[in-house]
Motif scaffolding. Structure first.
Motif: not given
Length: 256
Positions: A101-114
């Motif tokens: 939200e603060k624009g400190e990182v462009a994106s994050l890679l996360k592992v989740t479940k569908d």
């Protein structure tokens, strides 16, 4: 890279006319927004009129739009308004959401479940214009086979799908972005992505590209396009002789 998923004839013109984005069968949106729609992406912010939702009539609002299959061979229009407060995905930690939200990182890679319980890797971005988290399934992100005629390595394709920077020998840098209207950000104002399908090559021209996260376009560098770019333009002309009238008018600097 997003190939064209929809045809212009499949656009829900009556709905678009109702909300002020078409008139008498003619679209009233710019080329980049149209390309985003037909590629399955979201447009930029548009001023929509005469909306109805849950028995509430809205005279006008700014929102992004996208398309999805309606299940009957037709397409359905989706409206993405500006939210008062973002809905944080349950697989994001509070500090991760704040970083985005603060624009400190462009994106994050996360592992989740569908929904079926299968594990998947997703790229999470934050759109400050709509106050929304944008989630892309990395397995479904289509990486180009070539950029400006230069073949991407398997490692470069993997980096692209994960939203990481891909650097080419012609000094072009780019990365995938699910929240960007073009789907690609680059240090160049234009590039040509190619994908090989059934032995043939499909081309996608990107112009007016936004700078990469945390950077600004250097005016000289951004306009300086490589020989590989122009050679690929010639290949596109061979397939579509009427393609490059507008390109020939622009004449940017050739860098190498």
């Amino acid at each position: 890279m997003n190939l064209i998923r929809y045809n212009e004839k499949d656009l829900p013109m009556k709905e678009l006319e109702t909300i002020g984005l078409a008139e008498k069968g003619q679209l009233l949106i710019n080329v980049n927004d149209l390309k985003a729609l037909l590629s399955g992406r979201r447009t930029g912010l548009l001023n929509l009129k005469n909306l109805e939702a849950e028995n509430i009539k809205i005279k006008a609002l700014d929102a992004k739009i996208s398309l999805q299959p309606a299940g009957n061979g037709k397409t359905e229009l989706l409206v993405h308004p500006i939210y008062r407060k973002p809905a944080t995905p349950d697989f994001l930690e509070d500090f991760e959401a704040k970083e985005l939200e603060k624009g400190e990182v462009a994106s994050l890679l996360k592992v989740t479940k569908d929904r079926k319980g299968d594990t998947k890797e997703v790229l999470v971005e934050y759109d400050p214009e709509t106050r929304e988290f944008i989630i892309s399934d990395t397995e479904k992100v289509m990486a180009p086979d070539m950029i400006n005629g230069e073949k991407l390595t398997p490692a470069q394709k993997e980096n692209y799908r994960k939203g990481k920077e891909v650097a080419l020998t012609d000094d072009t840098k780019l990365n995938y972005s699910g929240k960007d209207v073009n789907g690609i950000r680059s240090n160049k104002l234009a590039l040509i992505a190619s994908i090989i399908i059934d032995g043939g090559i499909s081309y996608m021209l990107y112009t007016g590209l936004n700078a990469m996260f945390g950077e600004k376009h250097d005016e000289t560098t951004a306009k300086s396009l490589s020989k590989g770019y122009y050679n690929t333009v010639l290949e596109m002309e061979d397939q579509r002789p009427d393609f490059s009238d507008n390109l020939r008018k622009a004449k940017p600097v050739i860098s190498r």
